[in-house]
Enzyme design. Structure first.
Site, mmCIF file in Angstrom:
data_model
loop_
_atom_site.group_PDB
_atom_site.id
_atom_site.type_symbol
_atom_site.label_atom_id
_atom_site.label_comp_id
_atom_site.label_asym_id
_atom_site.label_seq_id
_atom_site.Cartn_x
_atom_site.Cartn_y
_atom_site.Cartn_z
ATOM 1 N N GLU A 82 0.830 -1.206 0.000
ATOM 2 C CA GLU A 82 0.000 0.000 0.000
ATOM 3 C C GLU A 82 0.865 1.256 0.000
ATOM 4 O O GLU A 82 0.602 2.193 -0.750
ATOM 5 C CB GLU A 82 -0.936 0.004 1.212
ATOM 6 N N ASN A 123 5.102 10.272 -10.688
ATOM 7 C CA ASN A 123 6.265 9.972 -9.853
ATOM 8 C C ASN A 123 7.329 9.213 -10.657
ATOM 9 O O ASN A 123 7.606 8.041 -10.419
ATOM 10 C CB ASN A 123 5.819 9.179 -8.623
ATOM 11 N N SER A 126 10.231 7.151 -8.928
ATOM 12 C CA SER A 126 9.796 5.861 -8.381
ATOM 13 C C SER A 126 9.496 4.859 -9.489
ATOM 14 O O SER A 126 9.860 3.681 -9.383
ATOM 15 C CB SER A 126 8.560 6.039 -7.493
ATOM 16 N N TYR A 130 11.327 1.295 -9.759
ATOM 17 C CA TYR A 130 10.619 0.006 -9.768
ATOM 18 C C TYR A 130 10.951 -0.802 -11.024
ATOM 19 O O TYR A 130 11.150 -2.011 -10.959
ATOM 20 C CB TYR A 130 9.110 0.217 -9.658
#
Length: 157
Positions: A82, A123, A126, A130
């Protein structure tokens, strides 16, 4: 020295503080409507979620909040991340990656079929991070949400 540990109910003030800092980073500070009491009840009393705390020299600098879901197609549980957050002053040290690795180890030990999360489309740092870890965006999926009001209205039909 960086260490990851499972959060306890005594960590609620820290968790709440990190959630508020995450909301500021995501420009969603007005969306935080929970309280420490509600977090304690839902995370620790009802066990709806789990939290890992990342600490540098004993000081909390980040967290990962996750829960289990189930894939009917895979026939196994999965972990849904989350929230993942590392304090700005501690970024670039690999702490976010270490938290993700720890979650991957948990998923592997629990024989999970998936490890999933969402990221805001703006974003870019990020998203690139990832992808560098081998994660793939699920571009063909659209997230839907009912808020408290929407749930109530649908439940009345």
């Amino acid at each position: 020295m960086f260490k990851i540990r499972k959060a306890t109910a005594q960590d609620i003030p820290t968790i709440f503080d990190l959630i508020k800092k995450l909301a500021v980073y995501e420009k969603l500070e007005n969306e935080v409507i929970t309280s420490e009491e509600e977090l304690k009840e839902n995370i620790f009393d009802k066990d709806f979620a789990k939290v890992l705390i990342g600490e540098e020299d004993g000081n909390p600098v980040g967290f990962a909040l996750y829960f289990y879901h189930f894939s009917t197609f895979v026939g196994k549980p999965g972990i849904y991340l989350e929230d993942l957050f590392v304090e700005p002053d501690y970024r670039g040290k690999g702490y976010g990656k270490k938290l993700l690795i720890e979650l991957a180890k948990i998923a592997e030990n629990e024989k999970c079929g998936r490890f999933e999360w969402s990221v805001l489309d703006w974003n870019t740092p990020s998203i690139e991070f990832y992808k560098s870890l081998g994660a793939k965006p699920m571009d063909e999926w659209t997230v839907f949400r009912l808020d408290k009001k929407g749930i109530s209205e649908l439940a009345k039909l």
